[in-house]
Design a protein around this motif. Structure first.
Motif, PDB file in Angstrom:
ATOM      1  N   GLY A 184       0.820  -1.210   0.000  1.00  0.00           N
ATOM      2  CA  GLY A 184       0.000   0.000   0.000  1.00  0.00           C
ATOM      3  C   GLY A 184       0.848   1.251   0.000  1.00  0.00           C
ATOM      4  N   LEU A 185       0.219   2.374  -0.287  1.00  0.00           N
ATOM      5  CA  LEU A 185       0.924   3.653  -0.322  1.00  0.00           C
ATOM      6  C   LEU A 185       1.512   4.032   1.030  1.00  0.00           C
ATOM      7  CD1 LEU A 185      -1.571   5.674  -2.525  1.00  0.00           C
ATOM      8  CD2 LEU A 185       0.618   4.687  -3.210  1.00  0.00           C
ATOM      9  N   ASP A 186       0.931   3.515   2.099  1.00  0.00           N
ATOM     10  CA  ASP A 186       1.419   3.830   3.440  1.00  0.00           C
ATOM     11  C   ASP A 186       2.434   2.810   3.952  1.00  0.00           C
ATOM     12  OD1 ASP A 186      -0.280   1.714   3.752  1.00  0.00           O
ATOM     13  OD2 ASP A 186      -1.504   2.635   5.314  1.00  0.00           O
ATOM     14  N   GLY A 187       2.883   1.893   3.062  1.00  0.00           N
ATOM     15  CA  GLY A 187       3.896   0.912   3.437  1.00  0.00           C
ATOM     16  C   GLY A 187       3.351  -0.404   3.940  1.00  0.00           C
ATOM     17  N   THR A 188       2.044  -0.528   4.081  1.00  0.00           N
ATOM     18  CA  THR A 188       1.462  -1.780   4.559  1.00  0.00           C
ATOM     19  C   THR A 188       1.389  -2.793   3.419  1.00  0.00           C
ATOM     20  OG1 THR A 188      -0.769  -0.993   4.081  1.00  0.00           O
ATOM     21  CG2 THR A 188       0.064  -0.620   6.312  1.00  0.00           C
ATOM     22  N   TRP A 189       1.357  -4.068   3.779  1.00  0.00           N
ATOM     23  CA  TRP A 189       1.184  -5.134   2.796  1.00  0.00           C
ATOM     24  C   TRP A 189      -0.291  -5.505   2.765  1.00  0.00           C
ATOM     25  CZ3 TRP A 189       4.765  -6.345  -0.594  1.00  0.00           C
ATOM     26  CH2 TRP A 189       6.092  -5.972  -0.319  1.00  0.00           C
ATOM     27  N   ILE A 190      -0.831  -5.628   1.590  1.00  0.00           N
ATOM     28  CA  ILE A 190      -2.258  -5.906   1.418  1.00  0.00           C
ATOM     29  C   ILE A 190      -2.410  -7.235   0.688  1.00  0.00           C
ATOM     30  CG2 ILE A 190      -4.424  -5.058   0.436  1.00  0.00           C
ATOM     31  CD1 ILE A 190      -2.997  -2.253   0.352  1.00  0.00           C
ATOM     32  N   ARG A 191      -3.217  -8.108   1.244  1.00  0.00           N
ATOM     33  CA  ARG A 191      -3.530  -9.385   0.588  1.00  0.00           C
ATOM     34  C   ARG A 191      -4.936  -9.272  -0.006  1.00  0.00           C
ATOM     35  NH1 ARG A 191      -0.455 -13.661   1.349  1.00  0.00           N
ATOM     36  NH2 ARG A 191       1.170 -13.597   2.923  1.00  0.00           N
ATOM     37  N   ILE A 192      -5.030  -9.522  -1.300  1.00  0.00           N
ATOM     38  CA  ILE A 192      -6.306  -9.428  -1.996  1.00  0.00           C
ATOM     39  C   ILE A 192      -6.633 -10.802  -2.566  1.00  0.00           C
ATOM     40  CG2 ILE A 192      -7.587  -8.270  -3.824  1.00  0.00           C
ATOM     41  CD1 ILE A 192      -5.467  -6.024  -3.667  1.00  0.00           C
ATOM     42  N   PRO A 193      -7.814 -11.345  -2.258  1.00  0.00           N
ATOM     43  CA  PRO A 193      -8.184 -12.650  -2.829  1.00  0.00           C
ATOM     44  C   PRO A 193      -8.193 -12.583  -4.361  1.00  0.00           C
ATOM     45  CG  PRO A 193      -9.723 -11.995  -1.108  1.00  0.00           C
ATOM     46  CD  PRO A 193      -8.836 -10.827  -1.368  1.00  0.00           C
ATOM     47  N   ASN A 194      -7.733 -13.658  -4.986  1.00  0.00           N
ATOM     48  CA  ASN A 194      -7.687 -13.701  -6.449  1.00  0.00           C
ATOM     49  C   ASN A 194      -9.051 -13.423  -7.075  1.00  0.00           C
ATOM     50  OD1 ASN A 194      -4.977 -14.216  -6.508  1.00  0.00           O
ATOM     51  ND2 ASN A 194      -5.198 -16.438  -6.711  1.00  0.00           N
ATOM     52  N   SER A 195     -10.128 -13.830  -6.422  1.00  0.00           N
ATOM     53  CA  SER A 195     -11.467 -13.589  -6.974  1.00  0.00           C
ATOM     54  C   SER A 195     -11.739 -12.087  -7.093  1.00  0.00           C
ATOM     55  CB  SER A 195     -12.536 -14.252  -6.106  1.00  0.00           C
ATOM     56  OG  SER A 195     -12.505 -13.714  -4.793  1.00  0.00           O
ATOM     57  N   LYS A 196     -11.261 -11.296  -6.120  1.00  0.00           N
ATOM     58  CA  LYS A 196     -11.422  -9.840  -6.173  1.00  0.00           C
ATOM     59  C   LYS A 196     -10.582  -9.241  -7.296  1.00  0.00           C
ATOM     60  CE  LYS A 196     -13.465  -7.741  -2.594  1.00  0.00           C
ATOM     61  NZ  LYS A 196     -14.519  -6.789  -2.803  1.00  0.00           N
ATOM     62  N   VAL A 197      -9.360  -9.747  -7.468  1.00  0.00           N
ATOM     63  CA  VAL A 197      -8.470  -9.234  -8.494  1.00  0.00           C
ATOM     64  C   VAL A 197      -9.083  -9.448  -9.875  1.00  0.00           C
ATOM     65  CG1 VAL A 197      -6.191  -9.521  -9.565  1.00  0.00           C
ATOM     66  CG2 VAL A 197      -6.414  -9.543  -7.072  1.00  0.00           C
ATOM     67  N   LEU A 198      -9.743 -10.564 -10.063  1.00  0.00           N
ATOM     68  CA  LEU A 198     -10.352 -10.856 -11.355  1.00  0.00           C
ATOM     69  C   LEU A 198     -11.607 -10.032 -11.604  1.00  0.00           C
ATOM     70  CD1 LEU A 198      -9.903 -14.719 -11.408  1.00  0.00           C
ATOM     71  CD2 LEU A 198      -8.592 -13.020 -12.695  1.00  0.00           C
ATOM     72  N   LYS A 199     -12.325  -9.628 -10.533  1.00  0.00           N
ATOM     73  CA  LYS A 199     -13.590  -8.899 -10.676  1.00  0.00           C
ATOM     74  C   LYS A 199     -13.420  -7.384 -10.683  1.00  0.00           C
ATOM     75  CE  LYS A 199     -16.381 -12.358  -8.311  1.00  0.00           C
ATOM     76  NZ  LYS A 199     -17.129 -12.652  -7.094  1.00  0.00           N
ATOM     77  N   ASP A 200     -12.506  -6.866  -9.866  1.00  0.00           N
ATOM     78  CA  ASP A 200     -12.375  -5.425  -9.668  1.00  0.00           C
ATOM     79  C   ASP A 200     -11.110  -4.893 -10.347  1.00  0.00           C
ATOM     80  OD1 ASP A 200     -14.671  -5.473  -8.097  1.00  0.00           O
ATOM     81  OD2 ASP A 200     -13.534  -5.787  -6.255  1.00  0.00           O
ATOM     82  N   PRO A 201     -11.162  -3.645 -10.825  1.00  0.00           N
ATOM     83  CA  PRO A 201      -9.968  -3.075 -11.464  1.00  0.00           C
ATOM     84  C   PRO A 201      -8.884  -2.737 -10.427  1.00  0.00           C
ATOM     85  CG  PRO A 201     -11.689  -1.434 -11.330  1.00  0.00           C
ATOM     86  CD  PRO A 201     -12.289  -2.730 -10.851  1.00  0.00           C
ATOM     87  N   ILE A 202      -7.659  -2.842 -10.857  1.00  0.00           N
ATOM     88  CA  ILE A 202      -6.526  -2.403 -10.044  1.00  0.00           C
ATOM     89  C   ILE A 202      -5.927  -1.213 -10.772  1.00  0.00           C
ATOM     90  CG2 ILE A 202      -4.234  -2.982  -9.189  1.00  0.00           C
ATOM     91  CD1 ILE A 202      -5.183  -5.873  -8.921  1.00  0.00           C
TER      92      ILE A 202
END
Length: 174
Positions: free
Chosen positions: A8-26
């Motif tokens: 993340g922009l604040d230095g945190t690590w973010i885990r995103i489920p693959n199903s979200k990555v396929l459905k929502d834009p990055i």
């Protein structure tokens, strides 16, 4: 293998489920060298808008962190509840620290230029009226037993009966 890991922009690590990555834009902010940001500025209703626009354009010429090509753009946006709003569009380096610094400098330059020119940056206002000059009892001493106003859209005889239990309440809705 079931998640995508991003920083993340604040230095945190973010885990995103693959199903979200396929459905929502990055959205990747730093793919291109430059990015456009917008800033809304509200001016008082009695402001000379052509002059305010020219003052903003001149103020943007003083900001070193924004790009000359494409040039900044200032457009009138809307009549707001307390101000006439102008949108200021400007290009800057795409990384987030550069965006924050450019926005800071743009705001500072506009504020300084408006102060020098006597242009008011509007803010929400409320007028408090003490009621001076108002009638003590605008409807008379006693209230009427029934409230009825003649309207051409509702001919006489189409209004509800005085009893809601009579079954003929709001007959035109049946």
């Amino acid at each position: 293998s079931r998640t995508v890991v991003m920083r993340g922009l604040d230095g945190t690590w973010i885990r995103i489920p693959n199903s979200k990555v396929l459905k929502d834009p990055i959205v990747t902010l730093t793919t291109e060298l430059f990015r456009r940001t917008s800033l809304t500025v509200g001016v008082a209703y009695d402001t000379n808008l052509a002059h305010a626009t020219a003052v903003i354009v001149a103020a943007l010429d003083r900001v070193a962190r924004i790009c000359d090509d494409p040039p900044p753009l200032v457009v009138l946006r809307e009549f707001g509840s307390s101000s006439i709003d102008l949108d200021v569009y400007f290009w800057h380096a795409s990384d987030v620290p550069a965006e924050l610094a450019a926005t800071h400098d743009v705001m500072l330059a506009i504020h300084q230029a408006f102060a020098a020119e006597g242009i008011t940056i509007a803010f929400p206002q409320m007028v408090v009226w003490p009621g001076a000059g108002a009638e003590e009892t605008p409807y008379g001493e006693a209230l009427a037993d029934e409230v009825y106003t003649e309207h051409a859209a509702v001919p006489r005889g189409r209004e509800r009966s005085t009893s809601r239990s009579s079954g003929s309440w709001l007959p035109w809705r049946h």
